[in-house]
Design a protein around this motif. Structure first.
Motif, PDB file in Angstrom:
ATOM      1  N   GLU A 124      43.743  40.091  30.745  1.00 25.68           N
ATOM      2  CA  GLU A 124      42.371  40.319  30.286  1.00 25.68           C
ATOM      3  C   GLU A 124      41.969  39.343  29.186  1.00 25.68           C
ATOM      4  OE1 GLU A 124      42.216  44.404  29.174  1.00 25.68           O
ATOM      5  OE2 GLU A 124      41.910  45.123  31.243  1.00 25.68           O
ATOM      6  N   ARG A 125      42.938  38.736  28.520  1.00 30.72           N
ATOM      7  CA  ARG A 125      42.624  37.766  27.472  1.00 30.72           C
ATOM      8  C   ARG A 125      42.239  36.402  28.034  1.00 30.72           C
ATOM      9  NH1 ARG A 125      46.950  37.953  22.613  1.00 30.72           N
ATOM     10  NH2 ARG A 125      45.350  36.555  21.744  1.00 30.72           N
ATOM     11  N   LEU A 126      42.507  36.174  29.322  1.00 31.91           N
ATOM     12  CA  LEU A 126      42.144  34.906  29.943  1.00 31.91           C
ATOM     13  C   LEU A 126      40.622  34.799  30.038  1.00 31.91           C
ATOM     14  CD1 LEU A 126      44.796  34.802  32.810  1.00 31.91           C
ATOM     15  CD2 LEU A 126      44.784  33.397  30.741  1.00 31.91           C
ATOM     16  N   ASP A 127      40.100  33.665  29.668  1.00 34.01           N
ATOM     17  CA  ASP A 127      38.662  33.413  29.689  1.00 34.01           C
ATOM     18  C   ASP A 127      38.202  33.201  31.133  1.00 34.01           C
ATOM     19  OD1 ASP A 127      36.068  32.602  29.340  1.00 34.01           O
ATOM     20  OD2 ASP A 127      36.553  30.723  28.329  1.00 34.01           O
ATOM     21  N   ARG A 128      37.398  34.126  31.640  1.00 32.58           N
ATOM     22  CA  ARG A 128      36.956  34.014  33.039  1.00 32.58           C
ATOM     23  C   ARG A 128      36.089  32.783  33.262  1.00 32.58           C
ATOM     24  NH1 ARG A 128      40.871  37.442  32.628  1.00 32.58           N
ATOM     25  NH2 ARG A 128      40.960  39.036  34.226  1.00 32.58           N
ATOM     26  N   ARG A 129      35.240  32.456  32.302  1.00 36.15           N
ATOM     27  CA  ARG A 129      34.456  31.225  32.443  1.00 36.15           C
ATOM     28  C   ARG A 129      35.374  30.003  32.420  1.00 36.15           C
ATOM     29  NH1 ARG A 129      29.054  30.850  31.778  1.00 36.15           N
ATOM     30  NH2 ARG A 129      29.275  28.841  30.710  1.00 36.15           N
ATOM     31  N   GLY A 130      36.436  30.096  31.621  1.00 31.82           N
ATOM     32  CA  GLY A 130      37.392  29.004  31.583  1.00 31.82           C
ATOM     33  C   GLY A 130      38.097  28.822  32.916  1.00 31.82           C
ATOM     34  N   ILE A 131      38.444  29.939  33.565  1.00 34.54           N
ATOM     35  CA  ILE A 131      39.077  29.875  34.881  1.00 34.54           C
ATOM     36  C   ILE A 131      38.166  29.158  35.868  1.00 34.54           C
ATOM     37  CG2 ILE A 131      39.860  31.253  36.857  1.00 34.54           C
ATOM     38  CD1 ILE A 131      40.793  33.358  34.819  1.00 34.54           C
ATOM     39  N   ILE A 157      38.799  31.988  41.544  1.00 31.07           N
ATOM     40  CA  ILE A 157      39.282  30.688  42.008  1.00 31.07           C
ATOM     41  C   ILE A 157      38.752  30.384  43.405  1.00 31.07           C
ATOM     42  CG2 ILE A 157      41.341  29.368  42.653  1.00 31.07           C
ATOM     43  CD1 ILE A 157      42.858  30.898  40.464  1.00 31.07           C
ATOM     44  N   ALA A 158      38.821  31.366  44.309  1.00 31.07           N
ATOM     45  CA  ALA A 158      38.354  31.151  45.677  1.00 31.07           C
ATOM     46  C   ALA A 158      36.850  30.917  45.710  1.00 31.07           C
ATOM     47  CB  ALA A 158      38.731  32.349  46.544  1.00 31.07           C
ATOM     48  N   ASP A 159      36.090  31.755  45.019  1.00 29.10           N
ATOM     49  CA  ASP A 159      34.635  31.645  45.001  1.00 29.10           C
ATOM     50  C   ASP A 159      34.202  30.289  44.447  1.00 29.10           C
ATOM     51  OD1 ASP A 159      31.927  32.059  44.851  1.00 29.10           O
ATOM     52  OD2 ASP A 159      32.000  33.484  43.198  1.00 29.10           O
TER      53      ASP A 159
END
Length: 471
Positions: free
Chosen positions: A135-142, A376-378
Motif C-alpha cells: 500500500e505504500r507503493l505510489d500508484r501514480r509512480g507505478i 501495469i496491464a492497463d
C-alpha cells in the motif's frame, strides 16, 4: 453446495477404491504432459462432464490430487481455511515421502515461511506486512514507470514496423516495473524474466531457476539492510511484524513471481482479444466498454492462471459429491470456475463491471497486489496502442498458438505489423486511475493521429484508428 455444517452424504461418498484413493494411474487424468497441455480448458470441461464440480487428477510424478472446477465449490474452498488449509505440510504425499526432491512441484507447493502457506494469526502477521508495504507503493509512480518502460520497449522495435508482442513486450514489461519497485538494478530484469518463465512451466530446470531467483533476492535483502530505500524490500525489513530475512526474501519471491506471471498473461490475453475478437472490438468501439472493463472481461474469460495450488484438507469432508480425505491436495481451477455453466450459462454475455471472477482468488488469501497488476496491464496496453494506433496481426488468427503448463496457458507469440511512427513519443504523464476508469472509449470514427497529453480523456483517437483498421 455444501455448508460448514454439512455432513458427508453417504450416497455421494465413493467406495474405498475411488479416484485418488486406490485406482491405478492409467484410470486417472494427468494434468501434465503433452496431452494435458494441448488444451487444458477442454480437459477441464471433460473432467467436469465425467466427475462434476470436483475431479480426481494426477500431478507430476503421478501424485493424486483433486481439481475444483465449480465456481461455488471454489469459493467454498477459498473461504474456508479451517477445513481447507494453506499449510502444505499437511499433504499426505509429503508426509509419506512420495514427492521427489527434484520434483517440479516443490518450488510451488513446498512449505515456505510466507503468508501463502499460513493460516490464522501467523497468516495475519505475515500478510499484514505484505499488505502494508504494498500500500505504500505510489500508484501514480507505478503507472509512470510502466509508461516509461513501455516506450523504451517500443523504441527497440518501432522502426522495424513489426514485432512479436509476447517476447518483445508482454514478457518483459512487468519484470522491468517490478525490479524498479523492488529497488533492483534494471539489468536484473532479463535474467529474472527467463527464470520466472521457466519456474512457472514446471520444467526440469525449474529448481535451478528458483535457485537463481532466491540467490538474487538474498543479495538484495542483504544490501537493503545497509542501504534502505523507498522500496518494497526496505519496507518489509522495517515493518513492525519483525519479519526474519528468510521471511522477507520469500515474500519478495512470491510478489515477484506472482506479479510477473499473472501480469504477463493478462497483457498477452488482452492484446489477443483486442486484435482478434469481433465482440470485444464492437464493445470497445461503441463506447460500451473501457479498457479497464476489457481487462475484467479477460480476467473472466482467460484468467492469467488456469489453476492455483493448493489447499490441503484438514479432515475428511464432502465437496462437490466427492469425499476429500484428510491430507488430500486440492487445486483451485479458477479458469474452469469462471466458465461454470451454473453461473455463466451464456458465455457470450459480457460481464463488464463485474469483479466477482476467481482470477485473483477470494477469501483471506485473495491477491493483495491485484491492483498493481491491473495498473501495469492497463497503462502498458494503453501506451502501446497510443504509440502504434494501426497495430494489426501479421498472421491469421488460426496461426496463433499457446503454450500450456500445469498452472497457466501462455500465448507463444503475437506477431503484429504497424506503420513505423515518425518520431518517438515522450514519456506519458498519466492522471489518477479513477479518471481513466470513468472515461468510456469513443465510438469508431476517422480521427487524426493521437498526440500524447496529460488529459487521458483526449486520447480517444488511437482507439478509433485501431478499431477502424481491424474492422
Amino acid at each position: 453446495m455444501t455448508t460448514p455444517e454439512s455432513a458427508p452424504n453417504p450416497a455421494a461418498v465413493p467406495p474405498p477404491g475411488c479416484p485418488a484413493h486406490g485406482k491405478s494411474p492409467d484410470e486417472l487424468q494427468r494434468l501434465y504432459g503433452p496431452a494435458a497441455e494441448a488444451d487444458p480448458l477442454a480437459l477441464y470441461e471433460s473432467l467436469r462432464q465425467r466427475h462434476g464440480p470436483v475431479a480426481p487428477v494426477l500431478l507430476h510424478g503421478d501424485l493424486p490430487a483433486w481439481v475444483v472446477l465449480g465456481y461455488r465449490e471454489n469459493l467454498e474452498v477459498m473461504r474456508s481455511p479451517a477445513r481447507f488449509s494453506r499449510d502444505s505440510r499437511l499433504w499426505r504425499m509429503f508426509q509419506e515421502g512420495k514427492v521427489a526432491e527434484d520434483s517440479p512441484l516443490r518450488p510451488m507447493v513446498a512449505w515456505q515461511p510466507i503468508c501463502v502457506f499460513a493460516d490464522g494469526e501467523e497468516h495475519a502477521r505475515l500478510r499484514g506486512a505484505v499488505t502494508d508495504s504494498l500500500e505504500r507503493l505510489d500508484r501514480r509512480g507505478i503507472r509512470r514507470y510502466t509508461a516509461r518502460y513501455t516506450n523504451q520497449l517500443i523504441d527497440e522495435f518501432a522502426t522495424a514496423g513489426q514485432a512479436d508482442l509476447i517476447t518483445e513486450f508482454a514478457e518483459r514489461l512487468p519484470m522491468l516495473v517490478m525490479t524498479k519497485l523492488l529497488g533492483m538494478p534494471e539489468e536484473y530484469g532479463p535474467q529474472l524474466v527467463n527464470a520466472a518463465l521457466d519456474l512457472m512451466k514446471g520444467s526440469e530446470t525449474a529448481l535451478a531457476s528458483n535457485d537463481l531467483i532466491v540467490g538474487t533476492l538474498r543479495q538484495l535483502v542483504e544490501r537493503k539492510h545497509t542501504a534502505p530505500g523507498r522500496d518494497l524490500p526496505s519496507w518489509l525489513i522495517g515493518h513492525g511484524s519483525d519479519l526474519t530475512d528468510d521471511e522477507v526474501l520469500e515474500h519478495l519471491r512470491l510478489v515477484l513471481i506472482a506479479a510477473n506471471e499473472t501480469t504477463v498473461n493478462l497483457i498477452a490475453n488482452t492484446l489477443r482479444m483486442v486484435l482478434t475478437d469481433q465482440r470485444f472490438r464492437a464493445s470497445l468501439s461503441g463506447g460500451h466498454m473501457t479498457l479497464p472493463d476489457a481487462l475484467e472481461q479477460v480476467l473472466w474469460d482467460a484468467p492469467p492462471l488456469a489453476a492455483v495450488p493448493g489447499r490441503w484438507a484438514t479432515g475428511d469432508i464432502e465437496l462437490g459429491g466427492q469425499l476429500i480425505k484428510a491430507g488430500d491436495m486440492l487445486l483451485l481451477g479458477v479458469a474452469a470456475g469462471n466458465v461454470d455453466p451454473e453461473i455463466r450459462p451464456d458465455l457470450s454475455t459480457p460481464v463488464q463491471g463485474n469483479r466477482s471472477h476467481l482470477a485473483f482468488s477470494r477469501g483471506p488469501h485473495e491477491c493483495p497486489g491485484q491492483d498493481i497488476g491491473r495498473a501495469i496491464a492497463d497503462t502498458g496496453i494503453d501506451t502501446l496502442l497510443m504509440r502504434l494506433p494501426d497495430l494489426r496481426l501479421a498472421v491469421p488468427e488460426t496461426g496463433l498458438h499457446s503454450r500450456a503448463a500445469w498452472l497457466s496457458r501462455r500465448l507463444e507469440s503475437l506477431p503484429v505489423r504497424f506503420a513505423p511512427p515518425r518520431s518517438n513519443t515522450q514519456e506519458t504523464v498519466l492522471p489518477p486511475p479513477a479518471a481513466a476508469n470513468k472515461q468510456p472509449l469513443p465510438p469508431a470514427a476517422p480521427a487524426p493521429a493521437p498526440v500524447p497529453t496529460d488529459d487521458r480523456a483526449s486520447r480517444g483517437p488511437w482507439w478509433r484508428r485501431l478499431l477502424n483498421r481491424l474492422r
